[in-house]
Design an enzyme around this catalytic site. Structure first.
Site, PDB file in Angstrom:
ATOM      1  N   ASP A 285      -1.273   6.854   6.107  1.00 35.10           N
ATOM      2  CA  ASP A 285      -2.484   6.349   5.620  1.00 35.10           C
ATOM      3  C   ASP A 285      -2.570   5.211   7.107  1.00 35.10           C
ATOM      4  O   ASP A 285      -1.887   4.206   7.384  1.00 35.10           O
ATOM      5  CB  ASP A 285      -2.186   5.206   4.592  1.00 35.10           C
ATOM      6  CG  ASP A 285      -3.423   4.351   4.287  1.00 35.10           C
ATOM      7  OD1 ASP A 285      -4.145   4.337   4.983  1.00 35.10           O
ATOM      8  OD2 ASP A 285      -2.791   3.768   3.888  1.00 35.10           O
TER       9      ASP A 285
ATOM     10  N   TRP B   4       0.359  -1.417   0.110  1.00 34.51           N
ATOM     11  CA  TRP B   4      -0.112   0.248   0.334  1.00 34.51           C
ATOM     12  C   TRP B   4       1.194   1.359   0.032  1.00 34.51           C
ATOM     13  O   TRP B   4       0.061   2.159  -0.617  1.00 34.51           O
ATOM     14  CB  TRP B   4      -0.728   0.068   1.564  1.00 34.51           C
ATOM     15  CG  TRP B   4      -2.301  -1.397   0.982  1.00 34.51           C
ATOM     16  CD1 TRP B   4      -2.636  -1.911   1.698  1.00 34.51           C
ATOM     17  CD2 TRP B   4      -3.184  -0.867   0.094  1.00 34.51           C
ATOM     18  NE1 TRP B   4      -3.386  -2.741   1.532  1.00 34.51           N
ATOM     19  CE2 TRP B   4      -3.843  -2.657   0.353  1.00 34.51           C
ATOM     20  CE3 TRP B   4      -3.451  -0.713  -1.137  1.00 34.51           C
ATOM     21  CZ2 TRP B   4      -4.805  -2.898  -0.403  1.00 34.51           C
ATOM     22  CZ3 TRP B   4      -4.861  -0.978  -1.975  1.00 34.51           C
ATOM     23  CH2 TRP B   4      -5.147  -2.308  -1.913  1.00 34.51           C
TER      24      TRP B   4
ATOM     25  N   LYS C  73     -11.654  -1.276   7.618  1.00 37.68           N
ATOM     26  CA  LYS C  73     -11.757  -3.058   7.851  1.00 37.68           C
ATOM     27  C   LYS C  73     -11.496  -2.011   9.731  1.00 37.68           C
ATOM     28  O   LYS C  73     -12.314  -3.088  10.536  1.00 37.68           O
ATOM     29  CB  LYS C  73      -9.429  -1.970   7.937  1.00 37.68           C
ATOM     30  CG  LYS C  73      -9.218  -3.160   7.406  1.00 37.68           C
ATOM     31  CD  LYS C  73      -8.987  -1.690   5.708  1.00 37.68           C
ATOM     32  CE  LYS C  73      -8.065  -2.989   4.356  1.00 37.68           C
ATOM     33  NZ  LYS C  73      -7.383  -2.401   3.679  1.00 37.68           N
TER      34      LYS C  73
END
Ligand SMILES: *Cc1c(COP(=O)(O)O)cnc(C)c1O
Length: 359
Positions: A170, A100, A194
């Protein structure tokens, strides 16, 4: 029957939250309609919208200097939105600790000068930098990192010290898993699916002084400044997702807030890593000591064949979502806030039994 869901996202939600959604689905709080059918400009949604922001602020202790935004397009869109809003003509520094953060770096490069100032790629992304080991030159427009690496299963146990540049993080897979000092960050972003709720909304916290950096010619829905000016009601927000996030936040608060969440998460992770370490090498963790994630625990068995069998045995026992990310294989157990301790206990039982019968 509900299974124990170790999936990495969309992920398990608290049962009381799902029951509440079900109970008020057909007639939302006396409105005679569901929240799915309510105008985003009407009083019922308006209250849910404001309450979600207020509850988020309460959990993190105010965040007075930050705007709370609800944006669309997932965390992935923020990989571009961050440089579009913050880069100006400057340079941004990125710490790369997994897929990511690689993607965030690649996206940044499309908008200007980015530098990769630290990476653990050569080691299969099995660790994050030691605290204090990253040197950031003055003058960066921002410094970007990923607090929890969902695919590899590593996590920063600290917030990096980067000098005067705003820190952009992030936090998709560990936001609100522990107390959060928002003041250390310029921007925090996280897809909700999540740790916070269903897919469809991305939570963005932006320090107010950074809003003036948003160029006037950005698409409005990608502009932090334009979104903040309209309290994220510039266009139709993902109303259902925001409402459910609000319920999850209230659930967290009722259960002792972030300190209690941290204690529960620590207990779950300690149990699972303890079992991995006690298996005499039958189960092998991917992350190095000191970088181990308490949200996504990644490990291997002696062979891929055994991993397949393990996943099948788990599913038969009502434990699902344990397959590692397709890019790395192995086993991944996601232990997000809403996963109950009982799920980890069931996993430990399965691991012991599997090793006994397949050792
Ligand atoms: C899941 C994830 C993403 C991607 O999120 P989307 O909402 O699907 O765009 C980005 N970063 C991290 C750390 C993630 O875990």
């Amino acid at each position: 029957m509900r299974v124990h869901n170790f999936g990495a996202g969309p992920a398990t939600l608290p049962l009381p939250v799902l029951e509440r959604v079900q109970a008020e689905l057909l007639d939302y709080r006396g409105s005679g309609m569901s929240i799915l059918e309510s105008s985003h400009r009407g009083p019922h949604y308006d209250e849910a919208h404001r309450q979600t922001i207020a509850d988020l602020r309460k959990l993190v202790g105010g965040a007075e200097d930050h705007e709370v935004l609800f944006m669309a397009g997932g965390a992935r869109t923020q990989f571009s939105a961050v440089p579009m809003n913050l880069l100006g003509g400057g340079r941004a520094d990125y710490l790369t600790t997994g897929r990511w953060s690689e993607m965030a770096l690649e996206a940044g490069g499309r908008y200007g000068e980015v530098r990769e100032v630290w990476t653990s790629e050569a080691d299969g992304y099995d660790h994050v930098p030691d605290e204090g080991s990253v040197r950031i030159e003055e003058g960066a427009a921002y410094v970007h990192y990923t607090s929890n690496n969902t695919i590899r299963g590593t996590q920063y146990p600290y917030v990096p010290e980067v000098g005067s540049a705003p820190v952009v993080c992030d936090m998709s897979s560990d936001i609100l898993s522990r107390p959060l000092d928002v003041d250390r960050f310029g921007v925090i972003y996280a897809g909700a699916q999540k740790n916070l709720g269903p897919a469809g909304v991305t939570i963005v916290l932006v320090r107010r002084d950074l809003l003036e950096r948003s160029p006037a010619d950005l698409p409005e829905t990608l502009s932090y400044r334009a979104m903040a000016a309209k309290s994220s009601l510039l266009n139709t927000p993902p109303v259902f997702a925001i409402y459910v996030v609000g319920l999850v936040l209230q659930h967290l608060e009722r259960n002792g807030g972030l300190a209690a969440a941290e204690a529960r998460n620590r207990d779950k992770a300690d149990l699972l890593y303890g079992a991995i370490d006690a298996s005499g090498g039958y189960y092998r963790g991917h992350a190095r000591e000191g970088s181990r994630s308490w949200m996504n625990v990644t490990f291997r068995l002696p062979s891929e064949e055994l991993e397949k069998e393990f996943i099948a045995a788990a599913a038969a026992a009502g434990l699902v979502g344990l397959k590692g990310h397709r890019s790395v294989g192995g086993i991944r157990a996601s232990l997000y806030n809403s996963l109950e301790l009982a799920a980890v206990e069931a996993l430990l039982e399965l691991m012991a039994e599997f090793e006994r019968t397949h050792g």
